[in-house]
Design a protein around this motif. Structure first.
Motif, PDB file in Angstrom:
ATOM      1  N   GLU A 120       5.735  -8.533 -10.027  1.00 25.67           N
ATOM      2  CA  GLU A 120       4.335  -8.961  -9.968  1.00 25.67           C
ATOM      3  C   GLU A 120       3.769  -8.643  -8.595  1.00 25.67           C
ATOM      4  OE1 GLU A 120       1.621 -13.021 -10.450  1.00 25.67           O
ATOM      5  OE2 GLU A 120       3.774 -13.037 -10.924  1.00 25.67           O
ATOM      6  N   LEU A 121       2.554  -8.086  -8.562  1.00 24.24           N
ATOM      7  CA  LEU A 121       1.881  -7.758  -7.304  1.00 24.24           C
ATOM      8  C   LEU A 121       1.399  -9.022  -6.594  1.00 24.24           C
ATOM      9  CD1 LEU A 121      -0.191  -4.730  -8.615  1.00 24.24           C
ATOM     10  CD2 LEU A 121       1.636  -4.586  -6.925  1.00 24.24           C
ATOM     11  N   ASP A 122       1.133  -8.894  -5.303  1.00 22.42           N
ATOM     12  CA  ASP A 122       0.684 -10.041  -4.522  1.00 22.42           C
ATOM     13  C   ASP A 122      -0.719 -10.493  -4.919  1.00 22.42           C
ATOM     14  OD1 ASP A 122       1.368 -11.855  -2.305  1.00 22.42           O
ATOM     15  OD2 ASP A 122      -0.347 -10.946  -1.304  1.00 22.42           O
ATOM     16  N   ALA A 123      -1.521  -9.563  -5.455  1.00 22.80           N
ATOM     17  CA  ALA A 123      -2.888  -9.910  -5.899  1.00 22.80           C
ATOM     18  C   ALA A 123      -3.334  -8.880  -6.936  1.00 22.80           C
ATOM     19  CB  ALA A 123      -3.855  -9.946  -4.706  1.00 22.80           C
ATOM     20  N   ASP A 124      -4.488  -9.139  -7.549  1.00 27.02           N
ATOM     21  CA  ASP A 124      -4.989  -8.255  -8.603  1.00 27.02           C
ATOM     22  C   ASP A 124      -5.478  -6.921  -8.032  1.00 27.02           C
ATOM     23  OD1 ASP A 124      -4.476 -10.274 -10.356  1.00 27.02           O
ATOM     24  OD2 ASP A 124      -6.551 -10.920 -10.576  1.00 27.02           O
ATOM     25  N   VAL A 125      -5.338  -5.849  -8.837  1.00 25.21           N
ATOM     26  CA  VAL A 125      -5.842  -4.536  -8.453  1.00 25.21           C
ATOM     27  C   VAL A 125      -6.732  -3.993  -9.572  1.00 25.21           C
ATOM     28  CG1 VAL A 125      -3.821  -4.022  -7.049  1.00 25.21           C
ATOM     29  CG2 VAL A 125      -3.842  -3.308  -9.441  1.00 25.21           C
ATOM     30  N   LYS A 126      -7.581  -3.029  -9.203  1.00 22.05           N
ATOM     31  CA  LYS A 126      -8.439  -2.366 -10.182  1.00 22.05           C
ATOM     32  C   LYS A 126      -7.663  -1.194 -10.786  1.00 22.05           C
ATOM     33  CE  LYS A 126     -12.793  -3.479  -7.824  1.00 22.05           C
ATOM     34  NZ  LYS A 126     -14.015  -2.913  -7.206  1.00 22.05           N
ATOM     35  N   ILE A 127      -7.282  -1.334 -12.044  1.00 22.04           N
ATOM     36  CA  ILE A 127      -6.433  -0.331 -12.690  1.00 22.04           C
ATOM     37  C   ILE A 127      -7.128   1.033 -12.715  1.00 22.04           C
ATOM     38  CG2 ILE A 127      -5.196   0.260 -14.805  1.00 22.04           C
ATOM     39  CD1 ILE A 127      -5.159  -2.722 -15.486  1.00 22.04           C
ATOM     40  N   GLU A 128      -8.422   1.047 -13.078  1.00 24.61           N
ATOM     41  CA  GLU A 128      -9.124   2.314 -13.260  1.00 24.61           C
ATOM     42  C   GLU A 128      -9.330   3.066 -11.951  1.00 24.61           C
ATOM     43  OE1 GLU A 128     -12.099  -0.950 -12.598  1.00 24.61           O
ATOM     44  OE2 GLU A 128     -10.291  -0.650 -13.819  1.00 24.61           O
ATOM     45  N   VAL A 175       4.967  -6.952  -3.555  1.00 23.43           N
ATOM     46  CA  VAL A 175       5.323  -7.677  -4.776  1.00 23.43           C
ATOM     47  C   VAL A 175       5.981  -8.996  -4.389  1.00 23.43           C
ATOM     48  CG1 VAL A 175       5.543  -5.655  -6.249  1.00 23.43           C
ATOM     49  CG2 VAL A 175       7.515  -6.387  -4.910  1.00 23.43           C
ATOM     50  N   THR A 176       6.036  -9.919  -5.336  1.00 20.07           N
ATOM     51  CA  THR A 176       6.456 -11.288  -5.028  1.00 20.07           C
ATOM     52  C   THR A 176       7.904 -11.395  -4.568  1.00 20.07           C
ATOM     53  OG1 THR A 176       6.895 -11.601  -7.397  1.00 20.07           O
ATOM     54  CG2 THR A 176       4.763 -12.337  -6.562  1.00 20.07           C
ATOM     55  N   THR A 177       8.740 -10.387  -4.829  1.00 23.83           N
ATOM     56  CA  THR A 177      10.142 -10.450  -4.399  1.00 23.83           C
ATOM     57  C   THR A 177      10.347  -9.873  -3.002  1.00 23.83           C
ATOM     58  OG1 THR A 177      10.529  -8.361  -5.555  1.00 23.83           O
ATOM     59  CG2 THR A 177      11.064 -10.393  -6.746  1.00 23.83           C
ATOM     60  N   ASP A 178       9.300  -9.296  -2.408  1.00 30.55           N
ATOM     61  CA  ASP A 178       9.405  -8.737  -1.060  1.00 30.55           C
ATOM     62  C   ASP A 178       9.393  -9.831  -0.002  1.00 30.55           C
ATOM     63  OD1 ASP A 178       9.501  -6.177  -1.940  1.00 30.55           O
ATOM     64  OD2 ASP A 178       7.425  -5.678  -1.469  1.00 30.55           O
ATOM     65  N   PRO A 179       9.987  -9.579   1.172  1.00 30.91           N
ATOM     66  CA  PRO A 179       9.818 -10.516   2.280  1.00 30.91           C
ATOM     67  C   PRO A 179       8.352 -10.549   2.702  1.00 30.91           C
ATOM     68  CG  PRO A 179      10.876  -8.488   3.019  1.00 30.91           C
ATOM     69  CD  PRO A 179      10.840  -8.431   1.520  1.00 30.91           C
ATOM     70  N   GLU A 180       7.887 -11.704   3.139  1.00 30.58           N
ATOM     71  CA  GLU A 180       6.469 -11.869   3.454  1.00 30.58           C
ATOM     72  C   GLU A 180       6.202 -11.509   4.909  1.00 30.58           C
ATOM     73  OE1 GLU A 180       2.955 -15.164   2.520  1.00 30.58           O
ATOM     74  OE2 GLU A 180       5.073 -15.667   2.260  1.00 30.58           O
ATOM     75  N   ILE A 181       5.057 -10.859   5.145  1.00 31.52           N
ATOM     76  CA  ILE A 181       4.640 -10.554   6.513  1.00 31.52           C
ATOM     77  C   ILE A 181       3.634 -11.607   6.987  1.00 31.52           C
ATOM     78  CG2 ILE A 181       4.969  -8.075   6.177  1.00 31.52           C
ATOM     79  CD1 ILE A 181       1.880  -7.839   6.052  1.00 31.52           C
ATOM     80  N   SER A 182       3.477 -11.695   8.293  1.00 26.84           N
ATOM     81  CA  SER A 182       2.509 -12.633   8.853  1.00 26.84           C
ATOM     82  C   SER A 182       1.140 -11.964   8.900  1.00 26.84           C
ATOM     83  CB  SER A 182       2.934 -13.055  10.265  1.00 26.84           C
ATOM     84  OG  SER A 182       1.916 -13.829  10.872  1.00 26.84           O
ATOM     85  N   THR A 183       0.226 -12.416   8.060  1.00 27.08           N
ATOM     86  CA  THR A 183      -1.115 -11.824   8.048  1.00 27.08           C
ATOM     87  C   THR A 183      -1.907 -12.198   9.304  1.00 27.08           C
ATOM     88  OG1 THR A 183      -1.882 -13.711   6.714  1.00 27.08           O
ATOM     89  CG2 THR A 183      -1.237 -11.717   5.539  1.00 27.08           C
ATOM     90  N   ARG A 184      -1.417 -13.213  10.039  1.00 29.28           N
ATOM     91  CA  ARG A 184      -2.083 -13.574  11.298  1.00 29.28           C
ATOM     92  C   ARG A 184      -1.924 -12.470  12.341  1.00 29.28           C
ATOM     93  NH1 ARG A 184      -0.678 -19.868  12.776  1.00 29.28           N
ATOM     94  NH2 ARG A 184      -1.375 -20.851  10.841  1.00 29.28           N
ATOM     95  N   LYS A 185      -0.833 -11.707  12.211  1.00 23.77           N
ATOM     96  CA  LYS A 185      -0.529 -10.688  13.215  1.00 23.77           C
ATOM     97  C   LYS A 185      -1.040  -9.314  12.803  1.00 23.77           C
ATOM     98  CE  LYS A 185       3.573 -13.232  14.713  1.00 23.77           C
ATOM     99  NZ  LYS A 185       5.046 -13.240  14.834  1.00 23.77           N
ATOM    100  N   ILE A 186      -1.783  -9.263  11.719  1.00 21.62           N
ATOM    101  CA  ILE A 186      -2.355  -7.987  11.302  1.00 21.62           C
ATOM    102  C   ILE A 186      -3.405  -7.541  12.305  1.00 21.62           C
ATOM    103  CG2 ILE A 186      -4.011  -7.047   9.636  1.00 21.62           C
ATOM    104  CD1 ILE A 186      -2.320  -8.191   7.423  1.00 21.62           C
ATOM    105  N   ASN A 187      -3.391  -6.257  12.620  1.00 22.20           N
ATOM    106  CA  ASN A 187      -4.310  -5.709  13.614  1.00 22.20           C
ATOM    107  C   ASN A 187      -5.134  -4.605  12.966  1.00 22.20           C
ATOM    108  OD1 ASN A 187      -5.582  -5.146  16.048  1.00 22.20           O
ATOM    109  ND2 ASN A 187      -3.975  -3.732  16.700  1.00 22.20           N
TER     110      ASN A 187
END
Length: 327
Positions: A217-225, A254-266
């Motif tokens: 399962e993806l982390d959020a919805d995507v536009k298929i088209e 995807v939900t089985t991946d290790p999570e990154i810190s979105t606070r540190k996104i640049n």
């Protein structure tokens, strides 16, 4: 007005909504009306009504097919252009990623002068108390330290240079608008050798006949088209996923991946004029709402609700709203 093909749409739509059996039941009602209230079937020559029905149905069938073909061709052209853009972007990225480093050889004289400069720099730092022998200052408390103390941030990975994550079998990066997945393949393959299934909230990626590399399962919805994939040089699979929510960063692919810190996104700095119309509107709305909140004023959505309520109250002066509570 007489030639307007849509002038009876409202009436016909109302009729259609009352026919739970669908088009067949609606046609039965219309033809029954012609049989009961007109001489459609008996007023002309034998078989004339059949010719009229065929002519009308074939005429509209041709129009419907023409419109469907037009839409299909427009979609194919849009897909082709999108693939061309994606391929061009990937070629530019690959050229940048694999650009060979340049080495400049120094003459003996240039090397000697460079060494003298290095020695002078070391001597200056030592005299100023900033050399190797100088005391090491204690690191100051930073936002990064605060993140480490936050239980919600514990165990989260630092994002890679593309604000995504480098994993064992693939690498993903992201912008606010899309997610890009790169899967290196250990053999030369053809597109038909791959399994790539993009759903609204699920992704499957792999080589046919082998266990799937991704089936989660993806982390959020995507536009298929608007999501695409392409095989590059037979060895690299590139998947572009168009986000539905363009205001949020993904914490993982995807939900089985290790999570990154979105606070540190640049994120890379960009001008509003660089964004597409939809994203620019969302960003401008978000900035406006933030300013309104800081000043204690209503957001754009709250203002719309107030305007609608005000208009309603003006249209109904006979109603008493004094005892009503509005949030």
């Amino acid at each position: 007005m007489a030639n307007d093909p849509e002038r009876f749409d409202t009436m016909l739509l109302a009729m259609a909504q009352q026919h739970e059996g669908g088009v067949k039941e609606l046609l039965d009602t219309i033809v029954g009306f012609l049989a009961r209230k007109t001489d459609f079937f008996v007023g002309g020559k034998e078989g004339e009504w059949e010719k009229v029905v065929k002519d009308i149905f074939y005429k509209h069938s041709a129009k419907a097919r023409e419109e469907a073909d037009k839409i299909r061709k427009e979609k194919e052209e849009a897909d082709r252009r999108l693939k061309e853009i994606q391929q061009k972007k990937e070629q530019e990225r690959l050229a940048k990623d694999f650009e060979p480093a340049t080495v400049t050889e120094l003459t003996d004289k240039e090397a000697e002068l460079m060494q003298e400069d290095i020695e002078k720099d070391k001597k200056t730092k030592t005299e100023n108390g900033s050399g190797d022998s100088a005391d090491v200052a204690e690191p100051s408390t930073t936002a990064a330290d605060d993140d480490e103390d936050d239980p919600k941030e514990k165990g989260k990975l630092k994002p890679n240079a593309g604000n995504g994550c480098d994993l064992e079998h693939y690498r993903w990066t992201q912008t606010l608008e899309e997610v890009e997945l790169r899967v290196p393949l250990r053999q030369v393959l053809r597109p038909r050798d791959l399994t790539v299934v993009i759903s609204k909230r699920h992704l499957k990626v792999g080589i046919k006949g082998q266990p799937l590399i991704i089936d989660e399962e993806l982390d959020a919805d995507v536009k298929i088209e608007e999501s695409t994939w392409v095989l590059q040089d037979g060895r690299n699979l590139l998947v572009n996923l168009e986000k539905v929510n363009k205001m949020n960063w993904w914490g993982r692919l995807v939900t089985t991946d290790p999570e990154i810190s979105t606070r540190k996104i640049n994120p890379e700095p960009s001008k509003l004029s660089d964004l597409d119309g939809e994203t620019r509107g969302l960003v401008e709305k978000m900035m406006y709402d933030q300013r309104q909140k800081e000043m204690g004023l209503p957001t754009s959505d709250e203002q719309k609700k107030q305007d609608v309520l005000k208009k309603f109250m003006e249209q109904h002066p006979e109603m008493d709203f004094s005892k009503c509570k509005f949030n």
